[in-house]
Design a protein around this motif. Structure first.
Motif, PDB file in Angstrom:
ATOM      1  N   GLN A  35      43.504  34.040  31.980  1.00 18.28           N
ATOM      2  CA  GLN A  35      42.990  33.698  33.298  1.00 18.28           C
ATOM      3  C   GLN A  35      43.602  32.396  33.777  1.00 18.28           C
ATOM      4  O   GLN A  35      43.879  31.496  32.969  1.00 18.28           O
ATOM      5  CB  GLN A  35      41.477  33.451  33.232  1.00 18.28           C
ATOM      6  CG  GLN A  35      40.603  34.603  33.474  1.00 18.28           C
ATOM      7  CD  GLN A  35      39.138  34.166  33.375  1.00 18.28           C
ATOM      8  OE1 GLN A  35      38.788  33.205  32.688  1.00 18.28           O
ATOM      9  NE2 GLN A  35      38.289  34.881  34.049  1.00 18.28           N
ATOM     10  N   SER A  36      43.740  32.280  35.066  1.00 25.12           N
ATOM     11  CA  SER A  36      44.185  31.025  35.660  1.00 25.12           C
ATOM     12  C   SER A  36      43.214  29.917  35.239  1.00 25.12           C
ATOM     13  O   SER A  36      42.007  30.109  35.222  1.00 25.12           O
ATOM     14  CB  SER A  36      44.200  31.173  37.178  1.00 25.12           C
ATOM     15  OG  SER A  36      44.642  29.989  37.764  1.00 25.12           O
ATOM     16  N   GLY A  37      43.762  28.784  34.870  1.00 27.99           N
ATOM     17  CA  GLY A  37      42.930  27.657  34.461  1.00 27.99           C
ATOM     18  C   GLY A  37      42.658  27.572  32.976  1.00 27.99           C
ATOM     19  O   GLY A  37      42.092  26.582  32.512  1.00 27.99           O
ATOM     20  N   VAL A 111      43.398  35.470  27.152  1.00 26.68           N
ATOM     21  CA  VAL A 111      42.478  34.348  27.046  1.00 26.68           C
ATOM     22  C   VAL A 111      41.696  34.241  28.354  1.00 26.68           C
ATOM     23  O   VAL A 111      42.282  34.248  29.442  1.00 26.68           O
ATOM     24  CB  VAL A 111      43.250  33.028  26.785  1.00 26.68           C
ATOM     25  CG1 VAL A 111      42.291  31.868  26.632  1.00 26.68           C
ATOM     26  CG2 VAL A 111      44.140  33.176  25.551  1.00 26.68           C
ATOM     27  N   GLU A 112      40.368  34.126  28.236  1.00 29.90           N
ATOM     28  CA  GLU A 112      39.531  34.008  29.422  1.00 29.90           C
ATOM     29  C   GLU A 112      38.343  33.114  29.133  1.00 29.90           C
ATOM     30  O   GLU A 112      38.100  32.744  27.993  1.00 29.90           O
ATOM     31  CB  GLU A 112      39.058  35.384  29.904  1.00 29.90           C
ATOM     32  CG  GLU A 112      38.171  36.120  28.930  1.00 29.90           C
ATOM     33  CD  GLU A 112      37.800  37.506  29.399  1.00 29.90           C
ATOM     34  OE1 GLU A 112      38.419  38.014  30.343  1.00 29.90           O
ATOM     35  OE2 GLU A 112      36.883  38.079  28.819  1.00 29.90           O
ATOM     36  N   ARG A 113      37.627  32.770  30.187  1.00 30.10           N
ATOM     37  CA  ARG A 113      36.407  31.981  30.038  1.00 30.10           C
ATOM     38  C   ARG A 113      35.344  32.596  30.938  1.00 30.10           C
ATOM     39  O   ARG A 113      35.640  33.388  31.810  1.00 30.10           O
ATOM     40  CB  ARG A 113      36.649  30.509  30.373  1.00 30.10           C
ATOM     41  CG  ARG A 113      37.140  30.265  31.760  1.00 30.10           C
ATOM     42  CD  ARG A 113      37.528  28.795  31.932  1.00 30.10           C
ATOM     43  NE  ARG A 113      37.717  28.459  33.304  1.00 30.10           N
ATOM     44  CZ  ARG A 113      38.752  28.809  34.043  1.00 30.10           C
ATOM     45  NH1 ARG A 113      39.704  29.538  33.518  1.00 30.10           N
ATOM     46  NH2 ARG A 113      38.844  28.456  35.301  1.00 30.10           N
ATOM     47  N   LEU A 118      34.033  37.862  36.459  1.00 34.78           N
ATOM     48  CA  LEU A 118      34.000  39.032  37.335  1.00 34.78           C
ATOM     49  C   LEU A 118      35.358  39.314  37.944  1.00 34.78           C
ATOM     50  O   LEU A 118      35.642  40.428  38.365  1.00 34.78           O
ATOM     51  CB  LEU A 118      32.954  38.851  38.441  1.00 34.78           C
ATOM     52  CG  LEU A 118      31.509  38.800  37.960  1.00 34.78           C
ATOM     53  CD1 LEU A 118      30.576  38.511  39.134  1.00 34.78           C
ATOM     54  CD2 LEU A 118      31.120  40.115  37.296  1.00 34.78           C
ATOM     55  N   GLU A 119      36.215  38.297  37.974  1.00 32.10           N
ATOM     56  CA  GLU A 119      37.545  38.450  38.537  1.00 32.10           C
ATOM     57  C   GLU A 119      38.587  38.797  37.473  1.00 32.10           C
ATOM     58  O   GLU A 119      39.768  38.857  37.771  1.00 32.10           O
ATOM     59  CB  GLU A 119      37.946  37.148  39.241  1.00 32.10           C
ATOM     60  CG  GLU A 119      36.998  36.773  40.341  1.00 32.10           C
ATOM     61  CD  GLU A 119      37.025  35.276  40.621  1.00 32.10           C
ATOM     62  OE1 GLU A 119      37.955  34.586  40.164  1.00 32.10           O
ATOM     63  OE2 GLU A 119      36.097  34.814  41.287  1.00 32.10           O
ATOM     64  N   ARG A 120      38.160  38.978  36.258  1.00 32.84           N
ATOM     65  CA  ARG A 120      39.126  39.223  35.190  1.00 32.84           C
ATOM     66  C   ARG A 120      39.923  40.487  35.459  1.00 32.84           C
ATOM     67  O   ARG A 120      39.456  41.418  36.088  1.00 32.84           O
ATOM     68  CB  ARG A 120      38.452  39.272  33.833  1.00 32.84           C
ATOM     69  CG  ARG A 120      37.410  40.345  33.681  1.00 32.84           C
ATOM     70  CD  ARG A 120      36.776  40.215  32.320  1.00 32.84           C
ATOM     71  NE  ARG A 120      35.476  40.830  32.325  1.00 32.84           N
ATOM     72  CZ  ARG A 120      34.654  40.795  31.325  1.00 32.84           C
ATOM     73  NH1 ARG A 120      34.984  40.177  30.242  1.00 32.84           N
ATOM     74  NH2 ARG A 120      33.484  41.376  31.391  1.00 32.84           N
ATOM     75  N   ARG A 121      41.099  40.488  34.943  1.00 30.25           N
ATOM     76  CA  ARG A 121      42.025  41.570  35.203  1.00 30.25           C
ATOM     77  C   ARG A 121      41.928  42.623  34.107  1.00 30.25           C
ATOM     78  O   ARG A 121      42.437  42.439  33.019  1.00 30.25           O
ATOM     79  CB  ARG A 121      43.424  41.004  35.294  1.00 30.25           C
ATOM     80  CG  ARG A 121      43.550  40.017  36.444  1.00 30.25           C
ATOM     81  CD  ARG A 121      44.909  39.436  36.557  1.00 30.25           C
ATOM     82  NE  ARG A 121      45.914  40.477  36.525  1.00 30.25           N
ATOM     83  CZ  ARG A 121      47.186  40.239  36.251  1.00 30.25           C
ATOM     84  NH1 ARG A 121      47.577  39.020  35.991  1.00 30.25           N
ATOM     85  NH2 ARG A 121      48.061  41.210  36.232  1.00 30.25           N
ATOM     86  N   ALA A 122      41.301  43.732  34.438  1.00 29.42           N
ATOM     87  CA  ALA A 122      41.092  44.789  33.448  1.00 29.42           C
ATOM     88  C   ALA A 122      42.408  45.362  32.949  1.00 29.42           C
ATOM     89  O   ALA A 122      42.529  45.707  31.773  1.00 29.42           O
ATOM     90  CB  ALA A 122      40.220  45.891  34.039  1.00 29.42           C
ATOM     91  N   ASP A 123      43.430  45.454  33.804  1.00 33.10           N
ATOM     92  CA  ASP A 123      44.691  46.058  33.387  1.00 33.10           C
ATOM     93  C   ASP A 123      45.362  45.284  32.260  1.00 33.10           C
ATOM     94  O   ASP A 123      45.857  45.875  31.305  1.00 33.10           O
ATOM     95  CB  ASP A 123      45.641  46.226  34.576  1.00 33.10           C
ATOM     96  CG  ASP A 123      46.011  44.900  35.244  1.00 33.10           C
ATOM     97  OD1 ASP A 123      45.142  44.005  35.327  1.00 33.10           O
ATOM     98  OD2 ASP A 123      47.163  44.766  35.682  1.00 33.10           O
TER      99      ASP A 123
END
Length: 148
Positions: A35-37, A111-113, A118-123
Motif C-alpha cells: 500500500q502507498s505509505g 505489505v499493508e496497514r 478498504l482501498e486495498r488492491r485485491a488483484d
C-alpha cells in the motif's frame, strides 16, 4: 487487556522460513510491494535479517522502477548471473506486483496497514505469496489471504 504479538524479528524469520520452504534459496529473487505509505525498505531489510537468521545470505535492493524490462535487465539478471548457490535478493518498491511485473519474482510479499484497508488492491493481494500487516511496525502480522 494487552494482546501478545510477536516481535518484528520473529515474524520476518517465520516469513523467510515460509519462502525457503516454498521456493528455496538458489539465486532466489523476491518482490516486496505494498500500500502507498508503507515502509517497504524497512520490511525488505527485516526480511533480509529473517533469511540471515536461517543462515541464508540475502540482500535488499530498491527497485529502480516498476518496468518489467528495467527490472529484468538491471536487477534480476545481474543477481542471477553473479554466482551459484544459495542467495536471496529482496527487491522492494511500489508496483512490483502489478500485472506484467509479478512474473519476475519466485516469491512475493504484499505489505499493508489497517488504515486504508478498504482501498486495498485485491488483484495484487491475490498475486502475492504472502500478505503482511504493518499497522504496528514493531509487531507486524502475517495475514492469511485465503478464501475460507
Amino acid at each position: 487487556m494487552t494482546r501478545w504479538a510477536p516481535e518484528e524479528t520473529d515474524t520476518m524469520a517465520a516469513i523467510a522460513a515460509e519462502a525457503i520452504a516454498q521456493v528455496g534459496t538458489n539465486r532466489t529473487v523476491i518482490g516486496v510491494d505494498g500500500q502507498s505509505g508503507t515502509d517497504l525498505e524497512r520490511v525488505a531489510a527485516a526480511l533480509v535479517a529473517g533469511f540471515e537468521q536461517h543462515g541464508v545470505q540475502a540482500m535488499a535492493a530498491a527497485a529502480p522502477s516498476a518496468s518489467a524490462d528495467e527490472l529484468r535487465s538491471g536487477v534480476v539478471a545481474p543477481f542471477r548471473s553473479t554466482g551459484e548457490g544459495p542467495g536471496v535478493l529482496v527487491v522492494h518498491g511500489h508496483g512490483l506486483l502489478d500485472q506484467g511485473v509479478r512474473g519476475l519474482w519466485r516469491w512475493s510479499l504484499w505489505v499493508e496497514r489497517e488504515e486504508g484497508r478498504l482501498e486495498r488492491r485485491a488483484d495484487v493481494k491475490i498475486a502475492a505469496s504472502a500478505v503482511l500487516d504493518v499497522t504496528d511496525p514493531e509487531h507486524p502480522r502475517r495475514e492469511w489471504n485465503d478464501a475460507c
